[in-house]
Design an enzyme around this catalytic site. Structure first.
Site, short mmCIF file in Angstrom:
data_model
loop_
_atom_site.label_atom_id
_atom_site.label_comp_id
_atom_site.label_asym_id
_atom_site.label_seq_id
_atom_site.Cartn_x
_atom_site.Cartn_y
_atom_site.Cartn_z
CB CYS A 112 -0.80 0.25 0.95
SG CYS A 112 -2.36 -1.83 1.20
CG HIS A 257 -3.13 2.37 1.75
ND1 HIS A 257 -3.78 2.77 1.31
CD2 HIS A 257 -3.44 2.22 3.14
CE1 HIS A 257 -4.55 1.10 1.04
NE2 HIS A 257 -4.00 0.95 2.09
CG ASN A 287 -7.43 -1.39 1.48
OD1 ASN A 287 -6.47 -0.71 -0.07
ND2 ASN A 287 -6.87 -1.40 2.81
#
Length: 336
Positions: A112, A257, A287
């Site tokens: 990520c 993020h 996500n």
């Protein structure tokens, strides 16, 4: 040599299939309310059979080039956790799909945090004169890693890609990337992992005591990940603000993020930033790992939340463990 690498364009691409909470509620024996209250997500996009990460990455990169008015780049970097193949890298495939055969192209694997790692690498290449225009893409087909029996990860992740085009420019102009802060801690490798498919699996099988059972699915230990993400995203953001010379009051937008809304709001609170300054799009895309920050930037540009002159703080935490942050003043980009 250029004085700085400057964002010349940003774009995103999502696969057409939308998966709602109601669909997943049936699969995982849960409810829309349970998913929304724990993650902030209402829907996410998923790839269809036959669609690979390189397809998503090439579309986002193509849109970025179109938005900039440029017809090419001389460097392509793809941040991804879901490459088309374990070997070779996906970036050369993406470059070829864009008609950029012959340019240097490589992958960055920092989960990520991958987009920020790739952005730093590209910015260094532009500043040193190695590249004049660099495409940086975060792209994930994360649904391909998910265990269909694991509700915890199954409701969180989505697929998509985001891209920025960097060009050589001056450090004082809007869009110039300022200081970076990057870090890692390999002692937390098991918190976010896919155990199978690497050399470790074969090494463990060769030991007298044997090794763990093969597991090709993505695994995440949610509670310690939450705490580590908040801690490292906050600390990294503070370090880069100090290096840039900004106070927290100077920040117009925190683009973190997009792990879940609770992490984003916790980071904003720890920094002393009003929660409404945290730019959030996880509710509609989930996500998307390495794609989440460039997708959030693309959506913020498209809907007018990011405006010329806004001071933007980027921060991420991912597997490895890895983390990072950077700052920039938002440029005047076309909305197409």
């Amino acid at each position: 040599m250029a004085h700085a690498a400057v964002i010349a364009a940003v774009a995103g691409h999502l696969p057409p299939r939308v998966v709602t909470n109601h669909e997943l509620a049936e699969q995982y024996d849960t409810t829309d309310e349970w998913i929304r209250t724990r993650t902030g997500i209402t829907r996410r996009h998923r790839v269809d059979p036959g669609m690979a990460t390189s397809d998503l990455a090439a579309e986002a990169a193509r849109h970025a080039l179109e938005n900039s008015g440029e017809d090419g780049a001389d460097l392509v970097i793809v941040a991804t956790t879901t490459p088309d193949r374990p070997c070779p890298a996906t970036a050369p495939t993406v470059a070829a799909k864009l008609g950029l055969v012959g340019v240097p192209a490589y992958d960055v694997a920092a989960v990520c945090t991958g987009f920020l790692y790739a952005l730093h690498s590209a910015a260094c290449a532009v500043r040193t004169g190695f590249a004049r225009r660099a495409l940086v893409v975060g792209a994930e087909a994360f649904s391909t890693l998910l265990d269909p029996a694991d509700r915890t990860t199954g409701v969180i992740f989505g697929d998509g890609a985001g891209a920025v085009l960097l060009r050589a420019g001056d450090s004082g102009e809007p869009g110039a990337l300022d200081s970076f802060d990057l870090g890692s801690d390999g002692t937390m490798a098991d918190l976010i992992t896919v155990r199978s498919g690497g050399s470790e699996e074969h090494a463990l099988r060769g030991r007298p005591t044997g090794g763990p059972a093969t597991d090709a699915y993505f695994r995440m230990d949610g509670k310690p990940v939450f705490m580590a993400a908040v801690r490292h995203m906050t600390h990294s953001a503070r370090r880069v603000l100090h290096d840039t010379g900004w106070s927290i009051e100077d920040v117009d937008h925190l683009v973190g993020h997009q792990a879940n809304t609770r992490i984003l709001r916790a980071v904003a609170e720890k920094l002393g930033l009003p929660s409404q300054r945290a730019l959030i799009n996880i509710d509609r895309v989930g996500n998307t790992a390495a794609a989440s920050i460039p997708l959030a930037l693309a959506h913020g540009q498209a809907d007018g939340r990011l405006r010329k002159g806004d001071r933007v703080l980027l921060s991420a935490f991912g597997g490895g463990a890895t983390w990072g942050a950077t700052t920039l003043t938002w440029p005047d980009l076309p909305v197409l």
